[in-house]
Design a protein around this motif. Structure first.
Motif, PDB file in Angstrom:
ATOM      1  N   LEU A 118       0.831  -1.214   0.000  1.00  0.00           N
ATOM      2  CA  LEU A 118       0.000   0.000   0.000  1.00  0.00           C
ATOM      3  C   LEU A 118       0.861   1.259   0.000  1.00  0.00           C
ATOM      4  O   LEU A 118       0.698   2.171   0.821  1.00  0.00           O
ATOM      5  CB  LEU A 118      -0.963  -0.006   1.194  1.00  0.00           C
ATOM      6  N   GLU A 119       1.761   1.303  -0.928  1.00  0.00           N
ATOM      7  CA  GLU A 119       2.710   2.415  -1.024  1.00  0.00           C
ATOM      8  C   GLU A 119       1.979   3.744  -1.198  1.00  0.00           C
ATOM      9  O   GLU A 119       1.025   3.859  -1.966  1.00  0.00           O
ATOM     10  CB  GLU A 119       3.632   2.168  -2.224  1.00  0.00           C
ATOM     11  N   GLY A 120       2.420   4.736  -0.434  1.00  0.00           N
ATOM     12  CA  GLY A 120       1.863   6.072  -0.551  1.00  0.00           C
ATOM     13  C   GLY A 120       0.662   6.348   0.324  1.00  0.00           C
ATOM     14  O   GLY A 120       0.110   7.455   0.275  1.00  0.00           O
ATOM     15  N   LEU A 121       0.260   5.373   1.156  1.00  0.00           N
ATOM     16  CA  LEU A 121      -0.936   5.577   1.979  1.00  0.00           C
ATOM     17  C   LEU A 121      -0.616   5.967   3.418  1.00  0.00           C
ATOM     18  O   LEU A 121      -1.515   6.002   4.256  1.00  0.00           O
ATOM     19  CB  LEU A 121      -1.822   4.326   1.967  1.00  0.00           C
ATOM     20  N   ASP A 122       0.651   6.246   3.748  1.00  0.00           N
ATOM     21  CA  ASP A 122       0.967   6.745   5.083  1.00  0.00           C
ATOM     22  C   ASP A 122       0.332   8.121   5.255  1.00  0.00           C
ATOM     23  O   ASP A 122       0.295   8.929   4.326  1.00  0.00           O
ATOM     24  CB  ASP A 122       2.485   6.880   5.263  1.00  0.00           C
ATOM     25  N   ALA A 123      -0.164   8.378   6.461  1.00  0.00           N
ATOM     26  CA  ALA A 123      -0.778   9.681   6.723  1.00  0.00           C
ATOM     27  C   ALA A 123      -0.647  10.024   8.196  1.00  0.00           C
ATOM     28  O   ALA A 123      -0.893   9.174   9.059  1.00  0.00           O
ATOM     29  CB  ALA A 123      -2.249   9.693   6.311  1.00  0.00           C
ATOM     30  N   ASP A 124      -0.256  11.263   8.500  1.00  0.00           N
ATOM     31  CA  ASP A 124      -0.058  11.681   9.899  1.00  0.00           C
ATOM     32  C   ASP A 124      -1.345  11.614  10.706  1.00  0.00           C
ATOM     33  O   ASP A 124      -1.313  11.396  11.911  1.00  0.00           O
ATOM     34  CB  ASP A 124       0.492  13.112   9.944  1.00  0.00           C
ATOM     35  N   ARG A 125      -2.485  11.777  10.046  1.00  0.00           N
ATOM     36  CA  ARG A 125      -3.746  11.849  10.775  1.00  0.00           C
ATOM     37  C   ARG A 125      -4.417  10.479  10.911  1.00  0.00           C
ATOM     38  O   ARG A 125      -5.571  10.391  11.283  1.00  0.00           O
ATOM     39  CB  ARG A 125      -4.683  12.838  10.081  1.00  0.00           C
ATOM     40  N   MET A 126      -3.705   9.403  10.593  1.00  0.00           N
ATOM     41  CA  MET A 126      -4.245   8.053  10.772  1.00  0.00           C
ATOM     42  C   MET A 126      -3.228   7.208  11.546  1.00  0.00           C
ATOM     43  O   MET A 126      -2.678   6.246  11.021  1.00  0.00           O
ATOM     44  CB  MET A 126      -4.551   7.402   9.418  1.00  0.00           C
ATOM     45  N   PRO A 127      -2.916   7.573  12.813  1.00  0.00           N
ATOM     46  CA  PRO A 127      -1.849   6.870  13.547  1.00  0.00           C
ATOM     47  C   PRO A 127      -2.128   5.385  13.744  1.00  0.00           C
ATOM     48  O   PRO A 127      -1.220   4.556  13.640  1.00  0.00           O
ATOM     49  CB  PRO A 127      -1.783   7.607  14.890  1.00  0.00           C
ATOM     50  N   ALA A 128      -3.377   5.015  14.030  1.00  0.00           N
ATOM     51  CA  ALA A 128      -3.689   3.592  14.234  1.00  0.00           C
ATOM     52  C   ALA A 128      -3.519   2.815  12.928  1.00  0.00           C
ATOM     53  O   ALA A 128      -2.980   1.695  12.914  1.00  0.00           O
ATOM     54  CB  ALA A 128      -5.103   3.430  14.771  1.00  0.00           C
ATOM     55  N   PHE A 129      -3.961   3.404  11.836  1.00  0.00           N
ATOM     56  CA  PHE A 129      -3.786   2.748  10.537  1.00  0.00           C
ATOM     57  C   PHE A 129      -2.305   2.627  10.200  1.00  0.00           C
ATOM     58  O   PHE A 129      -1.855   1.592   9.683  1.00  0.00           O
ATOM     59  CB  PHE A 129      -4.513   3.538   9.448  1.00  0.00           C
ATOM     60  N   ASN A 130      -1.530   3.652  10.489  1.00  0.00           N
ATOM     61  CA  ASN A 130      -0.095   3.608  10.198  1.00  0.00           C
ATOM     62  C   ASN A 130       0.597   2.491  10.974  1.00  0.00           C
ATOM     63  O   ASN A 130       1.507   1.840  10.460  1.00  0.00           O
ATOM     64  CB  ASN A 130       0.560   4.949  10.522  1.00  0.00           C
ATOM     65  N   THR A 131       0.188   2.274  12.220  1.00  0.00           N
ATOM     66  CA  THR A 131       0.770   1.190  13.012  1.00  0.00           C
ATOM     67  C   THR A 131       0.494  -0.156  12.353  1.00  0.00           C
ATOM     68  O   THR A 131       1.384  -1.002  12.220  1.00  0.00           O
ATOM     69  CB  THR A 131       0.196   1.202  14.434  1.00  0.00           C
ATOM     70  N   TRP A 132      -0.765  -0.356  11.933  1.00  0.00           N
ATOM     71  CA  TRP A 132      -1.115  -1.591  11.228  1.00  0.00           C
ATOM     72  C   TRP A 132      -0.342  -1.703   9.919  1.00  0.00           C
ATOM     73  O   TRP A 132       0.170  -2.774   9.581  1.00  0.00           O
ATOM     74  CB  TRP A 132      -2.617  -1.606  10.962  1.00  0.00           C
ATOM     75  N   LEU A 133      -0.236  -0.595   9.198  1.00  0.00           N
ATOM     76  CA  LEU A 133       0.433  -0.588   7.902  1.00  0.00           C
ATOM     77  C   LEU A 133       1.907  -0.976   8.048  1.00  0.00           C
ATOM     78  O   LEU A 133       2.436  -1.783   7.261  1.00  0.00           O
ATOM     79  CB  LEU A 133       0.300   0.801   7.267  1.00  0.00           C
ATOM     80  N   MET A 134       2.582  -0.426   9.068  1.00  0.00           N
ATOM     81  CA  MET A 134       3.994  -0.754   9.271  1.00  0.00           C
ATOM     82  C   MET A 134       4.175  -2.242   9.580  1.00  0.00           C
ATOM     83  O   MET A 134       5.113  -2.878   9.098  1.00  0.00           O
ATOM     84  CB  MET A 134       4.570   0.091  10.408  1.00  0.00           C
ATOM     85  N   ALA A 135       3.266  -2.800  10.390  1.00  0.00           N
ATOM     86  CA  ALA A 135       3.369  -4.220  10.727  1.00  0.00           C
ATOM     87  C   ALA A 135       3.184  -5.087   9.480  1.00  0.00           C
ATOM     88  O   ALA A 135       3.910  -6.071   9.272  1.00  0.00           O
ATOM     89  CB  ALA A 135       2.332  -4.586  11.787  1.00  0.00           C
ATOM     90  N   GLN A 136       2.212  -4.740   8.629  1.00  0.00           N
ATOM     91  CA  GLN A 136       1.999  -5.495   7.398  1.00  0.00           C
ATOM     92  C   GLN A 136       3.203  -5.381   6.467  1.00  0.00           C
ATOM     93  O   GLN A 136       3.610  -6.363   5.834  1.00  0.00           O
ATOM     94  CB  GLN A 136       0.739  -4.979   6.684  1.00  0.00           C
ATOM     95  N   ARG A 137       3.770  -4.195   6.390  1.00  0.00           N
ATOM     96  CA  ARG A 137       4.936  -4.019   5.518  1.00  0.00           C
ATOM     97  C   ARG A 137       6.121  -4.831   5.991  1.00  0.00           C
ATOM     98  O   ARG A 137       6.832  -5.447   5.180  1.00  0.00           O
ATOM     99  CB  ARG A 137       5.309  -2.532   5.455  1.00  0.00           C
ATOM    100  N   ARG A 138       6.353  -4.871   7.314  1.00  0.00           N
ATOM    101  CA  ARG A 138       7.453  -5.679   7.827  1.00  0.00           C
ATOM    102  C   ARG A 138       7.241  -7.153   7.491  1.00  0.00           C
ATOM    103  O   ARG A 138       8.167  -7.847   7.059  1.00  0.00           O
ATOM    104  CB  ARG A 138       7.587  -5.510   9.339  1.00  0.00           C
ATOM    105  N   HIS A 139       6.009  -7.624   7.705  1.00  0.00           N
ATOM    106  CA  HIS A 139       5.722  -9.036   7.451  1.00  0.00           C
ATOM    107  C   HIS A 139       5.913  -9.374   5.972  1.00  0.00           C
ATOM    108  O   HIS A 139       6.570 -10.374   5.632  1.00  0.00           O
ATOM    109  CB  HIS A 139       4.295  -9.348   7.893  1.00  0.00           C
ATOM    110  N   LEU A 140       5.359  -8.579   5.093  1.00  0.00           N
ATOM    111  CA  LEU A 140       5.442  -8.867   3.662  1.00  0.00           C
ATOM    112  C   LEU A 140       6.852  -8.660   3.127  1.00  0.00           C
ATOM    113  O   LEU A 140       7.267  -9.353   2.189  1.00  0.00           O
ATOM    114  CB  LEU A 140       4.433  -8.012   2.906  1.00  0.00           C
ATOM    115  N   ARG A 141       7.593  -7.740   3.739  1.00  0.00           N
ATOM    116  CA  ARG A 141       8.997  -7.591   3.345  1.00  0.00           C
ATOM    117  C   ARG A 141       9.761  -8.869   3.677  1.00  0.00           C
ATOM    118  O   ARG A 141      10.604  -9.328   2.901  1.00  0.00           O
ATOM    119  CB  ARG A 141       9.632  -6.395   4.054  1.00  0.00           C
TER     120      ARG A 141
END
Length: 673
Positions: free
Chosen positions: A151-174
């Motif tokens: 989900l490249e490009g979907l980081d956003a300062d105003r979605m901290p909970a989503f960003n936490t989930w996004l980082m975890a998914q990126r680590r796993h898929l990496r």
């Protein structure tokens, strides 16, 4: 339900080739949606695209309140905005006249993804299914699905909970992407691996193995100037992070020596340190890192305490090389992800966990994964009252350490049994031996013995292999497989003694020494050895079980029941479960609780690896419970395998106290007839 299992159930990306499904969701890179090979324009709203990606990857319907907390930071009407986002998603993924793929029931929202290709789920399913069986072209295709970060490009300062989930998914898929690249490099055409190595290096710049393989490839192709430049740049990079880089110089020196035609032959007396690697490899143990448990509320000494407890329990078992907590804490403090830390430490297995407190409850999740493949071997969630924290942590720490040990041992046995015998290391030979040993069959026991002997030829200091060899001699004596039981008992004692000399802090060698002393009719000494094994490692399940076994025969039957229950509590999937159940049954017989004893004996006999003495226990227990027809049927089944089996065969193995032996002989007159 995991993403993989849902993919399999719904007919989504697992096993679906690109272009085969009418709807395709591409999450590996910028979000893309195509229907019937036609790209669908996506809404400009970042929240709509984030919501679509989240729902596509989530394994079950999600409460609306959770979605509101995930994507909105205090708007006036989050549920209204959610409804608007869902309407935009319907416009993207629905295809009239089909029913809506956005499903709402009660107060939850989910996506129906039947006949859909979801690239992230496809990669996850392939890795979990085992990459070693996939052809190179399929590995290339899967690696090609990665068009960038998840989900490249979907980081956003105003979605901290989503960003936490996004980082975890990126680590796993990496991590899954690295596993694919490793497999391609390990088994692909050596002349075509450089592009894949370069991708691997970009993802894992501090992974020693990728640099070593890259240097070997450059040397093999005669590109020595490029190899030298890469070495110097990598050394500077590692020095800047205070990381060990000497193995890189050794790897480059070895690669040049093997590839450069004009280098002089190096005699054994002048061999480099690399020449010793085969010996070191033969002595290798599986390694594991337990990363600090994450606390969802804040950095927590309680979460660190639980991490410490698991590390200490694993280390005291002495069966794995366990990375120290100081090392894993240092990596956490440098914001190194668990997956990157595992590869940086070059460990075989990774334990990762999280800790949360909410509404007076403690939530703890733990996950064990193979580092090389990214495959999850075991995961579990624990939920306890906060007021019971200390007791809960002790119970959870014990359970986690045992499940990790069992899962790692099972994985190592699977790996070892698939390898050619001539290529086995000492560690692998030992685990191949355990694969045979747990079948409790005369011929399998002989094969196990050969494997343990091979392990000791490769590594005479391997205490666990001495313990395994002692156990095979014990089995020969106990099961009546040897013509000379006394000789096998002495061999069991001698090999256990060798194990103690190799490592007198290994609980396994104290346990087999206890068995050997029991064969010598030295019960007090046997119990002392078992107590030592348990003191050395309270999580060493065979120590508790064998303690139960000895007490159920001639000691305290109530102590036997307690030890059996404890063994089963901390190791509910143990290969010796049949023996734990049988010990409890024998203790209940001595207490004249015949109905209970017969039920436990039947459970023991039903286990797939239960040997004939356990089957006989079941028959005699049924006889004592006045279930004579069932008892006779059980004895008939035994005699199909051992025609001369009778009560004296059973008693010569079990060595019951006089009262118990008399009771069994009495019922045998009816059962054996």
């Amino acid at each position: 339900m995991t993403t993989q299992s849902r993919a399999m159930q719904d007919g989504t990306s697992a096993g679906t080739r690109a272009g085969a499904a009418p709807l395709q969701l591409r999450l590996l890179g910028p979000l893309r949606v195509t229907r019937d090979a036609t790209a669908i324009a996506l809404p400009a709203s970042r929240k709509v695209r984030a919501l679509l990606g989240y729902l596509a990857m989530t394994a079950q319907p999600v409460p609306r309140s959770q979605l509101c907390d995930l994507l909105w930071d205090g708007p006036n009407d989050p549920r209204g905005e959610l409804r608007w986002c869902l309407s935009r998603i319907r416009a993207v993924i629905d295809a009239p006249p089909c029913s809506s793929r956005v499903e709402t029931q009660d107060d939850s929202v989910g996506l129906r993804l039947d006949n859909t290709c979801l690239d992230a789920a496809e990669v996850t399913a392939a890795v979990q299914g085992g990459l070693e069986h996939l052809p190179q072209d399929e590995l290339h295709r899967l690696a090609g699905l990665f068009a960038g970060e998840f989900l490249e490009g979907l980081d956003a300062d105003r979605m901290p909970a989503f960003n936490t989930w996004l980082m975890a998914q990126r680590r796993h898929l990496r991590g899954l992407r690295v596993a694919l690249l490793e497999q391609i490099v390990a088994h692909g055409d050596a002349s075509a691996t450089l592009p894949w190595l370069e991708q691997w290096q970009q993802l894992m710049p501090f992974d020693l193995r990728v640099h070593e393989k890259l240097l070997q490839t450059l040397a093999r192709q005669g590109r020595f100037a490029e190899g030298e430049a890469h070495l110097q740049a990598t050394v500077r990079l590692f020095e800047s992070e205070e990381l060990e880089h000497r193995p890189l110089r050794t790897a480059w020196q070895t690669a040049r020596q093997r590839s450069h035609p004009v280098l002089p032959r190096i005699e054994p007396a002048a061999a480099t340190p690399a020449a010793g690697l085969p010996i070191l490899e033969s002595m290798r143990r599986a390694s594991i890192a337990v990363m600090p448990f994450r606390d969802s509320n804040a950095p927590s000494s309680i979460a660190d305490w639980l991490t410490t407890d698991v590390i200490v329990r694993l280390a005291r078992l002495r069966s794995l090389l366990v990375i120290s907590q100081g090392t894993t804490l240092a990596l956490r403090d440098r914001w190194v992800s668990p997956e990157d830390a595992a590869r940086l430490l070059n460990v075989d297995y990774l334990v990762n966990g999280s800790f949360s407190r909410q509404n007076g409850r403690l939530g703890i999740t733990v996950e064990l994964a193979e580092t090389r493949t990214g495959r999850i071997l075991w995961t579990e969630a624990f939920d306890r009252k906060a007021e019971d924290a200390l007791l809960a942590f002790d119970e959870i720490g014990s359970s986690v350490a045992d499940r990790i040990t069992n899962e790692v041992d099972a994985a190592e046995r699977r790996h070892a049994i698939l390898k050619p015998p001539a290529s086995l290391t000492a560690w692998e030979a030992y685990h191949r031996g355990m694969w045979h040993f747990y079948r409790f069959d005369r011929e399998e026991n002989r094969k196990a013995q050969q494997c343990f002997e091979m392990a000791l030829q490769l590594d005479p200091t391997f205490s666990r292999a001495h313990a395994g060899l002692s156990f095979t001699h014990y089995q020969n004596a106990f099961q009546g497989w040897a013509a000379d039981r006394a000789q096998e008992a002495e061999r069991a004692y001698a090999t256990a003694s060798q194990g103690l000399m190799a490592d007198d802090r290994d609980p396994a060698v104290h346990e087999v020494m206890g068995r050997a002393l029991w064969l010598r009719d030295q019960l007090d000494g046997a119990l002392t050895e078992l107590e030592t094994a348990i003191d050395l490692s309270p999580n060493f399940v065979p120590g508790h079980y064998t303690f139960s076994f000895f007490h159920c025969l001639a000691g305290d039957p109530q102590a036997a029941i307690t030890a059996s229950d404890h063994s089963r509590e901390i190791s509910p999937f143990d290969p010796l479960m049949f023996a734990m159940l049988a010990s409890r049954a024998v203790a209940l017989l001595r207490l004249k609780r015949f109905d209970e004893a017969s039920d436990w004996a039947l459970r023991a006999a039903a286990r797939p690896n239960a040997h004939l003495h356990v089957q006989a226990l079941s028959a005699y227990a049924l006889g004592l419970a006045d279930r004579l027809s069932d008892a006779k049927a059980g004895m008939a089944r035994i005699r199909k395998h051992w025609p001369s089996y009778n009560v004296e065969t059973y008693l010569s193995a079990m060595r019951l106290a006089p009262e118990g032996a008399a009771m069994v002989r009495n019922v045998a007159r009816r059962v054996d007839a």
